[in-house]
Design an enzyme around this catalytic site. Structure first.
Site, PDB file in Angstrom:
ATOM      1  N   SER A 103       0.819  -1.222   0.000  1.00 45.67           N
ATOM      2  CA  SER A 103       0.000   0.000   0.000  1.00 45.67           C
ATOM      3  C   SER A 103       0.850   1.269   0.000  1.00 45.67           C
ATOM      4  O   SER A 103       0.745   2.114   0.896  1.00 45.67           O
ATOM      5  CB  SER A 103      -0.932  -0.007   1.222  1.00 45.67           C
ATOM      6  OG  SER A 103      -1.787  -1.118   1.179  1.00 45.67           O
ATOM      7  N   CYS A 144       3.781   6.364  -7.495  1.00 44.60           N
ATOM      8  CA  CYS A 144       3.863   7.648  -8.200  1.00 44.60           C
ATOM      9  C   CYS A 144       4.752   8.643  -7.456  1.00 44.60           C
ATOM     10  O   CYS A 144       5.245   9.609  -8.050  1.00 44.60           O
ATOM     11  CB  CYS A 144       2.469   8.249  -8.371  1.00 44.60           C
ATOM     12  SG  CYS A 144       1.334   7.220  -9.332  1.00 44.60           S
ATOM     13  N   ASP A 168      -3.048  -1.955 -12.494  1.00 43.65           N
ATOM     14  CA  ASP A 168      -2.255  -1.805 -13.713  1.00 43.65           C
ATOM     15  C   ASP A 168      -2.228  -3.048 -14.593  1.00 43.65           C
ATOM     16  O   ASP A 168      -1.674  -3.010 -15.698  1.00 43.65           O
ATOM     17  CB  ASP A 168      -0.809  -1.436 -13.354  1.00 43.65           C
ATOM     18  CG  ASP A 168      -0.694  -0.086 -12.675  1.00 43.65           C
ATOM     19  OD1 ASP A 168      -1.718   0.630 -12.618  1.00 43.65           O
ATOM     20  OD2 ASP A 168       0.398   0.252 -12.194  1.00 43.65           O
ATOM     21  N   ARG A 177     -13.952  28.583 -26.558  1.00 38.19           N
ATOM     22  CA  ARG A 177     -14.518  29.556 -27.495  1.00 38.19           C
ATOM     23  C   ARG A 177     -13.858  29.427 -28.865  1.00 38.19           C
ATOM     24  O   ARG A 177     -14.527  29.453 -29.905  1.00 38.19           O
ATOM     25  CB  ARG A 177     -14.341  30.974 -26.956  1.00 38.19           C
ATOM     26  CG  ARG A 177     -15.178  31.287 -25.731  1.00 38.19           C
ATOM     27  CD  ARG A 177     -14.927  32.682 -25.226  1.00 38.19           C
ATOM     28  NE  ARG A 177     -15.428  33.702 -26.145  1.00 38.19           N
ATOM     29  CZ  ARG A 177     -15.275  35.013 -25.960  1.00 38.19           C
ATOM     30  NH1 ARG A 177     -14.634  35.456 -24.881  1.00 38.19           N
ATOM     31  NH2 ARG A 177     -15.761  35.877 -26.819  1.00 38.19           N
TER      32      ARG A 177
END
Length: 460
Positions: A43, A47, A289, A448
């Site tokens: 755990s 990253c 993963d 836009r």
């Protein structure tokens, strides 16, 4: 009545989230939980490894969310340093070996969760196993790299690959005082971006003092008499190196699942239904993963290795195993990263992705600032937006810029998930104050311009 047995293969995000969630639904008298983890840790945030290696995170243990002891205190029989080597689907059992003692044993299951993660891509080239060459996938990998940096005879680092891991490890090496060269096979770093946006990353990395070489395919690793890396060779050049970091990417770790005859997709990941149950197998689930997931924008399956998805998969699996109900609907492909002060973000489809699934599209690219232009500290960002031809449905957004750039991609991620058009996006009621945004947020400016391109294409 004997308790059912849940066996979990893999002790990180998806596996232990599933085990913990299942335990919340059912106590030990109803469900026994056995989990196998071949490494030393459970755990943890993979990253976060580049930021630990780079010194932003001080201690390795800061990356650990829950220790083996904490899991065991919740009535989970967690067996560390124990690697599952075979899945017997018909016999509903797994074979595991204790990596320290070598002892092998079989464990039966009523329900099985496969959360074997991904493995780093490591090309079969001469010298790839030399001392000083490191992949960075686990905490053990990160510790090995840090130990290697202490033994490095010089301060030259070569990073092979320029994806998320590559650019993050380039920053880590730079922070450690190394002279950094990044070797990239592609035309631009960050292949998850379109090349025009990748070029902005390339220019910024050069400005930070990182040498980025494009079109550089590694052919071999050169070593000295002591067996340690001395250089990295490409077809045309040789780059001196005291340490080499592999940042080429990852592939699903489904060797066990494939050998057991479980269904794999085009990207090598396990195939599951929305409940994360493996296709065709009532009592087997998979997440993290090692699976392929539905891309909500393209409608195709893809492989994305991110801890956010893995934790969600685990929650869904645990609920279903424990007698509740949950589904994982899919992803839009959102990811953020940084190299020093440069922020990089993307969600949805690139141009090549849209072409691959037969979608016609228009693009709009704008430059704006993350704050009101007159407010101190306002810095430029570039936003690129893809919209479907005629319908105007948002297809993807990419952002490269400084402070405040990356997390704006979350606006686009929500719009993609909701199936919004760029016309609808122009009316979004986003927060505004000069320290946080111009009157027209960069996302709205891009919407836009994209909407104007859609209208123009519709009259062509």
């Amino acid at each position: 009545m004997a308790a059912e047995r849940l066996v979990v293969i893999g002790g990180d995000a998806a596996g232990m989230s599933a085990a913990s969630q299942a335990r919340r639904f059912k106590g030990p008298g109803e469900l026994s939980v056995v989990a196998f983890e071949r490494g030393h840790f459970t755990s943890y945030s993979a990253c976060g490894i580049p930021y630990w290696v780079g010194g932003d995170v001080e201690q390795r243990d800061d990356l650990i969310a829950r220790t083996p002891e904490e899991h065991r205190a919740r009535a989970i029989d967690l067996r560390m340093r124990t690697e599952v080597t075979e899945i017997d689907v018909a016999g509903q059992r797994v074979r595991a070996v204790d990596r320290d003692s070598g002892e092998t044993s079989w464990t039966g299951f009523d329900k099985l969760v496969i959360a074997t993660g991904a493995r780093p891509v490591r090309p079969e080239l001469p010298g790839m196993d030399a001392e000083g060459v490191h992949g960075v996938q686990t905490l053990d990998d990160g510790q090995a790299l840090l130990d290697s940096l202490d033994r490095a005879p010089g301060r030259r680092a070569v990073v092979v690959g320029a994806g998320y891991i590559g650019v993050e490890m380039a920053e880590a090496m730079l922070n450690r005082g190394f002279e950094v060269t990044v070797l990239n096979r592609g035309a631009q770093p960050m292949a998850t971006l379109d090349p025009d946006m990748g070029r902005l990353v390339h220019e910024a990395m050069d400005g930070l003092g990182i040498t980025t070489v494009s079109g550089a395919a590694v052919t071999k690793i050169l070593t000295g008499p002591d067996g340690r890396v001395t250089a990295v060779a490409t077809g045309a050049e040789t780059y001196p190196a005291d340490v080499v970091v592999l940042g080429i990417g990852v592939t699903p770790e489904t060797t066990l699942a494939g050998a057991a005859g479980l269904p794999l997709g085009a990207h090598g990941g396990l195939l599951t239904d929305p409940s994360m149950r493996v296709m065709g197998h009532e009592n087997i689930w998979a997440g993290g993963d090692c699976v392929e997931v539905l891309d909500l924008v393209s409608g195709r399956l893809r492989h994305i290795a991110l801890g956010t998805h893995a934790n969600k998969h685990g929650q869904v699996i645990g609920a279903n195993v424990g007698g509740g109900y949950g589904t994982f609907p899919g992803v839009v492909g959102t990811a953020v990263s940084k190299v020093c002060d440069l922020e990089i973000a993307r969600t949805g489809l690139r141009e090549k992705d849209a072409k691959a699934v037969g979608l016609r599209y228009v693009t709009a690219t704008i430059e704006s600032t993350g704050r009101a232009g007159y407010y101190p500290g306002a810095q430029l960002m570039t936003v690129k937006m893809l919209a479907e031809y005629r319908t105007g449905r948002l297809l993807g957004v990419q952002i490269v810029g400084r402070e405040g750039a990356a997390k704006r991609v979350d606006i686009a991620a929500v719009a993609l998930t909701a199936g919004m058009t760029v016309d609808q996006m122009t009316a979004l009621d986003l927060g505004y104050a000069p320290p946080f945004s111009p009157v027209w947020d960069p996302i709205l400016v891009a919407a836009r311009k994209a909407n104007a391109a859609v209208r123009q294409a519709g009259t062509a």
